[in-house]
Scaffold this active site. Structure first.
Site, short mmCIF file in Angstrom:
data_model
loop_
_atom_site.label_atom_id
_atom_site.label_comp_id
_atom_site.label_asym_id
_atom_site.label_seq_id
_atom_site.Cartn_x
_atom_site.Cartn_y
_atom_site.Cartn_z
N CYS A 29 -22.76 91.58 -5.09
CA CYS A 29 -21.71 91.63 -4.08
C CYS A 29 -21.89 92.90 -3.23
O CYS A 29 -22.05 94.00 -3.77
CB CYS A 29 -20.35 91.63 -4.75
SG CYS A 29 -18.97 91.84 -3.62
N CYS A 57 -18.92 95.48 -4.13
CA CYS A 57 -18.76 96.19 -5.41
C CYS A 57 -20.00 96.20 -6.31
O CYS A 57 -19.97 96.77 -7.39
CB CYS A 57 -17.57 95.61 -6.18
SG CYS A 57 -17.84 93.94 -6.82
N CYS A 92 -16.15 86.92 -5.15
CA CYS A 92 -16.61 87.81 -6.21
C CYS A 92 -15.46 87.95 -7.21
O CYS A 92 -14.33 88.24 -6.83
CB CYS A 92 -16.97 89.18 -5.62
SG CYS A 92 -17.31 90.44 -6.87
N CYS A 145 -14.15 91.98 -7.15
CA CYS A 145 -13.39 92.59 -6.04
C CYS A 145 -12.69 91.57 -5.16
O CYS A 145 -12.04 91.93 -4.19
CB CYS A 145 -14.30 93.48 -5.20
SG CYS A 145 -15.48 92.59 -4.16
N CYS A 187 -23.45 78.13 -1.14
CA CYS A 187 -23.85 78.46 0.23
C CYS A 187 -23.19 79.80 0.58
O CYS A 187 -21.99 79.87 0.83
CB CYS A 187 -23.37 77.34 1.14
SG CYS A 187 -24.02 77.38 2.80
#
Length: 140
Positions: A48, A51, A97, A100, A120
């Site tokens: 991510c 984070c 995510c 976060c 995607c």
């Protein structure tokens, strides 16, 4: 998964580029065919951009022809959260995510074997950590 990372919008704006903020925090989407990870094949882990939570292994990435990087499965069941998305006159499954709560993209049931899924994702919502390199989570 590591502890949740909860920051205010002001804190996120200080940490993210304007493009990252738009996608991760405002649920935006990059234009198809423009993402930096669209054609990459470098071994490693996609994390991510907000984070550094590990999301996908490079070996699960495939060319979907959609204009966005696509993956067949998450790194682990607790890497992502899925939320019903009824925006823009469609019914889809949004992918965030799990650490976060940043918007990453959507998952569709039209991917290849073995899962039949197509995650995607927006390139701007991720970073690539080369194989063998340490992954350090962002802290508050």
């Amino acid at each position: 998964m590591a502890d949740k990372l909860n920051l205010s919008n002001d804190e996120w704006r200080k940490r993210l580029t304007p493009e990252e903020f738009d996608v991760l925090r405002r649920h935006g989407t990059e234009y198809p065919g423009t993402g930096c990870f669209l054609a990459t094949k470098t071994p490693g882990t996609y994390v991510c951009a907000g984070c550094n939570n590990p999301l996908f292994k490079s070996g699960t990435k495939f060319e979907s022809g959609t204009g966005w990087p696509s993956f067949t499965q998450a790194l682990s069941p607790d890497s992502l959260t899925e939320i019903r998305d009824v925006s823009h006159g469609m019914v889809r499954t949004e992918v965030r995510c799990a650490r976060c709560d940043g918007h990453l993209g959507h998952v569709f049931p039209d991917g290849p074997a073995p899962t039949g899924l197509r995650y995607c994702m927006n390139s701007v919502a991720m970073k690539h950590v080369p194989e063998g390199s340490p992954i350090e989570l962002v802290r508050a």
